[in-house]
Design an enzyme around this catalytic site. Structure first.
Site, PDB file in Angstrom:
ATOM      1  N   ASP A 128       1.431  -0.780   0.472  1.00 54.15           N
ATOM      2  CA  ASP A 128       0.127   0.330  -0.338  1.00 54.15           C
ATOM      3  C   ASP A 128       1.048   1.034   0.055  1.00 54.15           C
ATOM      4  OD1 ASP A 128      -2.171   1.376  -0.371  1.00 54.15           O
ATOM      5  OD2 ASP A 128      -2.765   1.233   1.899  1.00 54.15           O
TER       6      ASP A 128
ATOM      7  N   TYR B  24       1.448   5.877  -0.515  1.00 53.80           N
ATOM      8  CA  TYR B  24       1.022   6.367   0.109  1.00 53.80           C
ATOM      9  C   TYR B  24       0.859   7.853  -0.811  1.00 53.80           C
ATOM     10  CZ  TYR B  24       0.900   9.277   4.532  1.00 53.80           C
ATOM     11  OH  TYR B  24      -0.306  10.031   5.890  1.00 53.80           O
TER      12      TYR B  24
ATOM     13  N   HIS C 114      -4.458  13.223   0.819  1.00 51.43           N
ATOM     14  CA  HIS C 114      -4.527  13.229   2.071  1.00 51.43           C
ATOM     15  C   HIS C 114      -3.589  12.529   3.287  1.00 51.43           C
ATOM     16  CE1 HIS C 114      -5.639   9.436   4.110  1.00 51.43           C
ATOM     17  NE2 HIS C 114      -4.827   8.953   4.089  1.00 51.43           N
TER      18      HIS C 114
ATOM     19  N   GLU D 225     -11.293   3.467   2.421  1.00 58.48           N
ATOM     20  CA  GLU D 225      -9.890   4.312   2.031  1.00 58.48           C
ATOM     21  C   GLU D 225     -10.372   4.248   0.381  1.00 58.48           C
ATOM     22  OE1 GLU D 225      -6.907   5.779   5.149  1.00 58.48           O
ATOM     23  OE2 GLU D 225      -6.249   3.890   3.789  1.00 58.48           O
TER      24      GLU D 225
ATOM     25  N   GLN E 251      -6.190   1.558  14.683  1.00 56.74           N
ATOM     26  CA  GLN E 251      -5.403   1.880  14.003  1.00 56.74           C
ATOM     27  C   GLN E 251      -3.668   2.693  14.706  1.00 56.74           C
ATOM     28  OE1 GLN E 251      -5.410   3.104  10.128  1.00 56.74           O
ATOM     29  NE2 GLN E 251      -3.427   3.998   9.496  1.00 56.74           N
TER      30      GLN E 251
ATOM     31  N   LYS F  75      -5.511  -2.501   9.523  1.00 57.86           N
ATOM     32  CA  LYS F  75      -5.804  -2.924   8.255  1.00 57.86           C
ATOM     33  C   LYS F  75      -6.122  -4.403   7.770  1.00 57.86           C
ATOM     34  CE  LYS F  75      -4.327   1.438   6.717  1.00 57.86           C
ATOM     35  NZ  LYS F  75      -5.216   2.524   6.437  1.00 57.86           N
TER      36      LYS F  75
ATOM     37  N   THR G  63      -4.635   6.691  -0.592  1.00 59.44           N
ATOM     38  CA  THR G  63      -5.826   6.807  -0.810  1.00 59.44           C
ATOM     39  C   THR G  63      -5.884   8.040  -1.798  1.00 59.44           C
ATOM     40  OG1 THR G  63      -6.584   6.372   1.634  1.00 59.44           O
ATOM     41  CG2 THR G  63      -8.034   7.946   1.130  1.00 59.44           C
TER      42      THR G  63
END
Lengths: 433, 433
Positions: free
Chosen positions: B132, B134, B139, B202, B243, B256, B363
């Site tokens: 994932d 970023y 965001h 997200e 989280q 997650k 996101t």
């Protein structure tokens, strides 16, 4: 059969070299996979490896149920891991009987036994997901001091086993070279792209998942031990300079994902039963365990009594014929969380484990510096290099340096459960951007 | 064949419902897998799904090379992803020809076409590793403000695509329910075990890896686009309270890993060629790109022109017959890094990508609040709930809430490339510890 029979000290095998002082006596029976014919399951015994497929062909394992035999016919150990704990124990008993002194299988020794020095080992399983915990509290403390002198242990540490997801694709079996990664590092002049100049090892315990759980179903602590099929050694190679620049706010990524090394032999949970011990005693000022992490049996015997060692061999040492030099001696008693607590935490939110998933404990260090599980700790973040018997100094790893992790369980007058080696040599990163 | 032919606006298919205004016109041809017979490859066209295996049996794809046909016979799309970019393009051209108006295959329509409403879709590929990123800078900024008001974007953000490894085992295909996780959350009275009370979605772009690289070999930026086989939508469900307590220092884990949802159709990189656009313009006060992330072609056309939407449907809304309500409209132009930059960064240190590995963008939010890609941003961290047309308020998601991500590319007078749906409904966490 007496279920404790496989742990009796006086039992002997007909296989040469399988004395109780060897790494792989009859009481150990770790499973591995040879890197040939697409993968072939073997069992380490003395100086040899039992060819399990040959044993099946010779009908030496006919007492096993069909699905148990089937799991042993596979090209890796995922099907074996998918078996329930009872089935894995039946397989252990069958292998034990086959290899025990007096068994008629001894007459087929030349067909059953391979010389492991003539074969390469493969990864024992297809690794679906790999998770790295942070359960070595002295490492967390000593590494934390370097980053946050006033606040080394973050507030969550004593409440739950902390972990992050790592890279499965780049996990290699012991013996494979480790390529020094290029990456961005932060310098006084700003970020720069270069080969990592702060390569490190991390001494960790590997835990191989058993049958696992369906998505959404947690595995409670009291069942967690059934879902760890076996153990090994894990070197979580780390590029400290890349990691330091990238890791906020989402954790380690390229500081770790260039390679990890796992040992080839899976030491079964059953072989370690006599070496269970109590969990780490929690100091009085530590918070009480929450109920889902608290279980009398796990506190009494959920820990493990495993001696751990790290050694280094540099190219200069090898050129001069010097033996590898021990860097650290540690012990699994320094884990703040038991394997069962780690696994229960992992599945608490419903995350599904699959057979062959790999969990690593996090770096296991002693409170003092005799058992630092990483160079980061040994050299105080690189500022106090260590001196090797060759006279060479090391703040971090040089190309050609070979790190070997070993481990064993042993009691006076008893037998030894060796883990074999987890070995990797740093090679130069060639021609990247 | 003219390689641009597959992007011509006037081209039409013989399949009903495949007009240029539909999600799946002839110019799209996304691949997916039906959840039956162990997995069966299909291509979305109009209101139907082409049964690729039937097309192979009917010898409609005989112009393809043997290994290309073989990849389409498989139970998932990993073999297709492993093909090089040229082979994947040849397959696209062959499918295009087969489905183009005037092709004699139309006479076999009843054997070639399936009604997708009568079938369930499976995950399109076996996902080896999931990463994932970023890369949605707005965001990162808006979420960062909530955690670090003075310092929302950490210093590394503008220098390299930040990412972390996520959980592959818990990625489910659109339509599967999402179980609210239990976990430790921090309260004024200290940590507590409870079902997450801050469930969020997200909005992310999914990128499916193509052939990938051997461990130790980086994929340079100029080749990176060949290694992205296709795109989809990704909902990186997040339990914000879990989280927030767990994520330091090693990043998100149980906040997650309880579930992620990916859309079933892989929109091929080739279908998106006409919708490439320039990379996000870097403000003058942002650092210059390092060489390995800087490529004229990638800056000119490495971005994507994809409209993104999020909608919600609550059980109350469904009970009252109210339609789903749009929560946000965003766009891939808000990605600070191009897909090729993300992939080049991922492999920079030698980390190996394998066909079927999944990368998500992070996101994707707009600078303002019309396109917040998460409730965290929409509700300022939960303090300013939104009101839905049903009169209900939401700070975070309730049980029964269904989130649907959709996306499309479109130019005036052109055709539409729809992504289908990425949909998931929160269900109650039953009976955990």
């Amino acid at each position: 059969m007496n279920p404790d029979h496989t742990h009796e000290v006086h039992c002997r095998s007909w296989v040469p070299g399988s004395t109780t002082h060897a790494d792989f006596p009859l009481q150990n029976l770790p499973l591995g996979v040879l890197d040939e014919s697409g993968g072939r399951i073997v069992v380490a015994i003395g100086d040899y490896a039992l060819d399990v497929q040959a044993a099946l062909h010779l009908q030496c394992l006919d007492d096993l149920a069909c699905h148990e035999q089937h799991a042993l016919h596979a090209h890796n150990l995922n099907d074996w891991m998918a078996l329930d704990a009872h089935a894995r124990r039946r397989i252990r008993h069958a292998l034990f009987a086959l290899l025990e002194h007096g068994n008629s299988a001894a007459q087929h020794g030349d067909r059953l036994l391979l010389d492991p020095r003539k074969h390469r080992m493969a990864l024992p399983a297809h690794i679906g997901d790999y998770t790295d915990f942070y359960s070595g509290i002295h490492h967390a403390m000593k590494a934390g001091v370097l980053f946050r002198p006033d606040n080394p242990l973050l507030p969550n540490y004593k409440y739950l086993p902390i972990a992050y997801h790592g890279r499965a694709s780049s996990i290699k079996v012991s013996g494979e070279p480790v390529c020094r990664p290029h990456g961005q590092v932060h310098t006084d002049e700003g970020p720069r792209l270069q080969p990592s100049a702060r390569m490190d090892f991390e001494l960790e315990l590997a835990m191989w998942a058993g049958p696992g759980n369906a998505l959404g179903d947690a595995i409670p602590l009291e069942r967690a031990h059934e879902h760890i099929a076996g153990y090994g050694l894990f070197n979580d190679w780390s590029a400290r300079d890349i990691q330091a620049w990238e890791y906020r706010p989402l954790g380690p990524f390229q500081g770790k994902n260039f390679a990890s090394t796992v040992s080839p032999w899976i030491i079964t949970a059953d072989a370690l039963v006599p070496f269970r011990r109590s969990a780490m005693a929690r100091p009085a000022d530590h918070p009480a365990l929450m109920d889902y992490l608290n279980n009398e049996r796990d506190q009494a015997q959920g820990g493990l009594d495993i001696q751990l060692e790290v050694s280094i061999s540099t190219s200069t040492m090898r050129d001069r014929g010097l033996p590898a030099c021990r860097l650290a001696q540690s012990h699994t008693s320094h884990l703040y969380w038991t394997p069962a607590q780690m696994l229960a935490q992992h599945t608490l939110g419903g995350c599904n484990l699959r057979p062959g998933d790999l969990m690593a404990s996090g770096t296991i260090s002693t409170p003092d510096h005799t058992g630092d599980g990483s160079l980061l700790e040994m050299t105080a973040g690189g500022v106090a290099p260590i001196t090797l018997p060759s006279g060479e100094q090391r703040a971090f790893l040089h190309d050609g340096d070979e790190i070997t992790l070993t481990a064993y369980c042993e009691r006076p007058g008893g037998y030894r459960i060796g883990f074999g080696e987890c070995r990797g040599r740093i090679i130069c990163a060639a021609g990247r951007p």
